[in-house]
Scaffold this motif. Sequence first.
Motif, PDB file in Angstrom:
ATOM      1  N   GLY A 217      18.802 -14.274 -31.482  1.00 49.22           N
ATOM      2  CA  GLY A 217      18.904 -15.431 -32.371  1.00 49.22           C
ATOM      3  C   GLY A 217      20.313 -15.975 -32.472  1.00 49.22           C
ATOM      4  N   GLU A 218      21.277 -15.093 -32.649  1.00 56.28           N
ATOM      5  CA  GLU A 218      22.666 -15.540 -32.772  1.00 56.28           C
ATOM      6  C   GLU A 218      23.151 -16.223 -31.507  1.00 56.28           C
ATOM      7  OE1 GLU A 218      24.177 -12.133 -35.979  1.00 56.28           O
ATOM      8  OE2 GLU A 218      24.718 -11.974 -33.867  1.00 56.28           O
ATOM      9  N   ARG A 219      22.765 -15.692 -30.374  1.00 56.66           N
ATOM     10  CA  ARG A 219      23.182 -16.303 -29.109  1.00 56.66           C
ATOM     11  C   ARG A 219      22.588 -17.703 -28.947  1.00 56.66           C
ATOM     12  NH1 ARG A 219      22.337 -10.886 -25.326  1.00 56.66           N
ATOM     13  NH2 ARG A 219      24.411  -9.963 -25.725  1.00 56.66           N
ATOM     14  N   ALA A 220      21.335 -17.872 -29.356  1.00 55.89           N
ATOM     15  CA  ALA A 220      20.710 -19.192 -29.256  1.00 55.89           C
ATOM     16  C   ALA A 220      21.414 -20.194 -30.165  1.00 55.89           C
ATOM     17  CB  ALA A 220      19.230 -19.095 -29.597  1.00 55.89           C
ATOM     18  N   VAL A 221      21.714 -19.789 -31.387  1.00 54.55           N
ATOM     19  CA  VAL A 221      22.375 -20.684 -32.340  1.00 54.55           C
ATOM     20  C   VAL A 221      23.776 -21.066 -31.865  1.00 54.55           C
ATOM     21  CG1 VAL A 221      23.296 -20.842 -34.694  1.00 54.55           C
ATOM     22  CG2 VAL A 221      21.017 -19.866 -34.303  1.00 54.55           C
ATOM     23  N   GLU A 222      24.483 -20.117 -31.288  1.00 54.47           N
ATOM     24  CA  GLU A 222      25.838 -20.396 -30.791  1.00 54.47           C
ATOM     25  C   GLU A 222      25.860 -21.478 -29.720  1.00 54.47           C
ATOM     26  OE1 GLU A 222      27.775 -15.911 -31.439  1.00 54.47           O
ATOM     27  OE2 GLU A 222      26.986 -16.539 -29.488  1.00 54.47           O
ATOM     28  N   ARG A 223      24.745 -21.678 -29.043  1.00 54.08           N
ATOM     29  CA  ARG A 223      24.699 -22.648 -27.952  1.00 54.08           C
ATOM     30  C   ARG A 223      24.422 -24.072 -28.423  1.00 54.08           C
ATOM     31  NH1 ARG A 223      23.284 -20.026 -22.753  1.00 54.08           N
ATOM     32  NH2 ARG A 223      22.202 -21.939 -22.190  1.00 54.08           N
ATOM     33  N   LEU A 224      24.126 -24.254 -29.720  1.00 57.42           N
ATOM     34  CA  LEU A 224      23.823 -25.586 -30.234  1.00 57.42           C
ATOM     35  C   LEU A 224      25.022 -26.519 -30.082  1.00 57.42           C
ATOM     36  CD1 LEU A 224      21.827 -24.685 -33.474  1.00 57.42           C
ATOM     37  CD2 LEU A 224      20.917 -25.699 -31.376  1.00 57.42           C
ATOM     38  N   GLY A 225      24.734 -27.787 -29.841  1.00 61.45           N
ATOM     39  CA  GLY A 225      25.793 -28.789 -29.696  1.00 61.45           C
ATOM     40  C   GLY A 225      26.552 -28.686 -28.390  1.00 61.45           C
ATOM     41  N   ALA A 226      25.916 -28.118 -27.369  1.00 56.36           N
ATOM     42  CA  ALA A 226      26.602 -27.936 -26.087  1.00 56.36           C
ATOM     43  C   ALA A 226      26.936 -29.274 -25.438  1.00 56.36           C
ATOM     44  CB  ALA A 226      25.730 -27.098 -25.151  1.00 56.36           C
ATOM     45  N   ARG A 227      28.081 -29.319 -24.757  1.00 60.67           N
ATOM     46  CA  ARG A 227      28.525 -30.512 -24.033  1.00 60.67           C
ATOM     47  C   ARG A 227      28.823 -30.134 -22.598  1.00 60.67           C
ATOM     48  NH1 ARG A 227      33.809 -31.491 -27.637  1.00 60.67           N
ATOM     49  NH2 ARG A 227      33.073 -30.443 -29.548  1.00 60.67           N
TER      50      ARG A 227
END
Length: 448
Positions: A217-227
């Motif tokens: 879960g934490e890894r998925a959330v960390e990827r939000l807003g990727a550019r």
Amino acid sequence: MSVTPDLLTEHLLDAARRAGADAADAMAIAGQSLAIDVRAGQLEQAERAEGVDIGLRVLVGQRQASVSASDISASTITALAERAVAMAREAPEDPYIGLASDDLLAKDWDIAALDLCEDAPEPEPAALQEAARAAEAAAQAVAGVTQVQSASAVYDRRQIALATSAGFAGGYTLTDHGLSCVAIAGQGAGMERDHDGDGRVYHADLRSPEEIGRLAGERAVERLGARKPPTGAYPVLFDERVARSLIGHLLGAANGASVARGASWLRDRLGEQVLPEGMDIVEDPHRPRVMGSRPFDAEGLPTRRRSLVENGVLTGWILDLANARKLGLEPTANAKRGVGSPPSPGSWNIALTQGTKSRDELLRDMGTGLLVTSMIGSTINPNTGDYSRGVSGFWVENGEISHAINEGTIAGSLPEFLRRMTPANDARTHLSHVVPSLLVEGLTLAGA
């Protein structure tokens, strides 16, 4: 099962002799597996499988053929051997094939020392379901996770037997416990996905479902807003989760089959520097409680610990019997095979020398660049080592993570950048491939 794998290999060899084979080797694998998938707290899928697979390779002169089946009746074994011999008589001649001579064969080994099998009953389906459910719940509890794509728990047990007409016979049993979770964060076009998982010989060694789910879960959330990343030459830090692929490419180039075909960028580099000074790659097929350990290879040769790279210098190839003969070298007991295929070379457990700094310290050292946590696709020229892969991860500014990155591409010369990489000290030592995070300077990065 009334007939054990070792007896099946004897029956296969007897049938091969009766059918007219000059030589033969046989493999039998008896397995049981259980897999449980959970979704939204409920059981989504449960599968249990049991079966026996048999394989026979026959040699008629310098011709060979391999056949396999999942029916172990006497009539099938007889028909299998007759078919294999008929196929071999029509196959092209190969001057390099042949069984191992008696002086090369493994004579004794301590299978108990490898500790490859947990002496315990098969887990109850309810226990696997609860582990998967706990992992899913832990992932769902992470703020920002919108759904859990999958949570799975698996168990596998295999008895493997190998025998040859040259007099070798041996076997071992493997157990494998696994738990994994895939989490999704965000909505619509902004959704991101990541995962975590663990696999061990012993159930007690597995990380907890709560930790696996939380990390997914934490890894998925960390990827939000990727550019997309900028384009240019930057240092790239390959996270421990993906760094082993770099060493995997090196091992592929050191594979005797590639070298013998001339399709390897390492083919003329034996005895040359391929990694930085002070770095070794050690192959050790005798590490206890590790899934990649084996007492002997698929041709009955005794496995052993050795250095593939020593102080940065390439010291040897990964060889089975046939490719060793092609190259005029001694085999290295690296033959692998399935029930329906002839042996081919492959590596066992390997470990790359770890560094003295943590991953965070290497991030600070790199200043501005890219931390790669996942890769897709692969374009590697086997003759030159030219390298290009799609990547995602995190942009690093002034030694600190700034934001998530996706849709990037990194490129470079694999032979060149392997010689200038810097290892961290974060490798997981229970894995078959023990490789830490790796920092590489000056890779070409393409994005926006």
